[in-house]
Write an enzyme that holds these catalytic residues in place. Structure first.
Site, PDB file in Angstrom:
ATOM      1  N   ASN A  96      28.136  31.452  33.962  1.00  0.00           N
ATOM      2  CA  ASN A  96      28.189  30.534  32.828  1.00  0.00           C
ATOM      3  C   ASN A  96      29.364  29.568  32.956  1.00  0.00           C
ATOM      4  O   ASN A  96      30.179  29.677  33.863  1.00  0.00           O
ATOM      5  CB  ASN A  96      28.254  31.326  31.518  1.00  0.00           C
ATOM      6  N   HIS A 127      50.297  36.969  44.640  1.00  0.00           N
ATOM      7  CA  HIS A 127      51.526  36.334  45.122  1.00  0.00           C
ATOM      8  C   HIS A 127      52.600  37.365  45.423  1.00  0.00           C
ATOM      9  O   HIS A 127      52.608  38.467  44.859  1.00  0.00           O
ATOM     10  CB  HIS A 127      52.018  35.326  44.088  1.00  0.00           C
ATOM     11  N   THR A 181      41.738  45.727  36.358  1.00  0.00           N
ATOM     12  CA  THR A 181      42.771  45.925  37.370  1.00  0.00           C
ATOM     13  C   THR A 181      42.434  47.055  38.334  1.00  0.00           C
ATOM     14  O   THR A 181      43.113  47.214  39.340  1.00  0.00           O
ATOM     15  CB  THR A 181      44.126  46.235  36.710  1.00  0.00           C
TER      16      THR A 181
END
Length: 181
Positions: A84, A114, A164
Site C-alpha cells: 500500500n 548503522h 525486532t
C-alpha cells in the site's frame, strides 16, 4: 580488496558513501520516481520501472504510490503481493516477500544497521541484514520490520508494531517492540 558493494552484498561492514553504491541508489530513485508519477490507470499491476529494477518482480503484484526503496535490485516479490501507499523498503540486503502478502500503508522494511561508534557512523559505516517475509503475511499500517528479521507464513503484524525479532508462522504480534498476542 573488496569493493563497498561487494562488502555490502557479503553482509560485512561497508561505507554507504561510495560512488558505485550512489549510482545504484540513483538508478533506483529514477525508477521509483517514474513509478510514482504514472497515471493510476497504468498502476494496476507492477509498473515497468519497478519490474525492471527488482531482482524478482513476482506476478500480479501491485505497489501503490508513493513508494521508496534504496536499491530495488535486492527486492524479491512472490506472486500477488500488495504494497500500500507510503511503503519504504531500505534494501541494502535481500528482501524476500512471499506470495499473497499484504503490506499496509506507511510500513517500513529496513535492512541497514548503522555502526554504534559515532565516528564510524559519520563515515557512513553500516552493515546490511536480510529480511524474509513468508507467504500470506499481513503487515499493518505503519509497522516497521527491522534488519535481519524473518516473519513466518500467515503471520499478522499489528499496525504500528516494531518487529525486532523473528515472528513464528501464523503468529500475531503487536506493540513496540512487537510481542505475540
Amino acid at each position: 580488496m573488496a569493493t563497498e558493494r561487494e562488502k555490502m552484498e557479503a553482509g560485512e561492514w561497508y561505507t554507504c558513501l561510495d560512488d558505485e553504491l550512489e549510482a545504484l541508489r540513483l538508478a533506483a530513485l529514477n525508477a521509483v520516481h517514474a513509478h510514482n508519477h504514472l497515471p493510476p490507470s497504468e498502476r494496476r499491476t507492477l509498473s515497468a520501472p519497478l519490474h525492471n529494477l527488482f531482482a524478482d518482480p513476482g506476478a500480479n503484484c501491485l505497489i501503490e504510490t508513493p513508494f521508496h526503496c534504496s536499491y530495488g535490485r535486492n527486492i524479491h516479490l512472490g506472486a500477488e503481493v500488495f504494497i500500500n501507499s507510503g511503503c519504504v523498503i531500505l534494501d541494502s540486503a535481500p528482501v524476500h516477500i512471499g506470495d499473497g502478502t499484504l503490506i499496509g500503508t506507511g510500513a517500513q522494511i529496513i535492512c541497514a544497521d548503522h555502526h554504534r561508534d559515532p565516528v564510524k557512523r559519520r563515515a557512513g559505516i553500516e552493515i546490511a541484514h536480510p529480511v524474509t517475509i513468508g507467504a500470506n503475511v499481513w503487515i499493518g499500517a505503519g509497522a516497521i520490520v527491522m534488519p535481519g528479521v524473518t516473519i513466518g507464513a500467515e503471520a499478522i503484524i499489528g499496525a504500528g508494531a516494531v518487529v525486532t525479532r523473528d515472528v513464528a508462522m501464523a503468529a500475531t504480534v503487536v506493540g513496540v517492540p512487537a510481542k505475540p498476542v
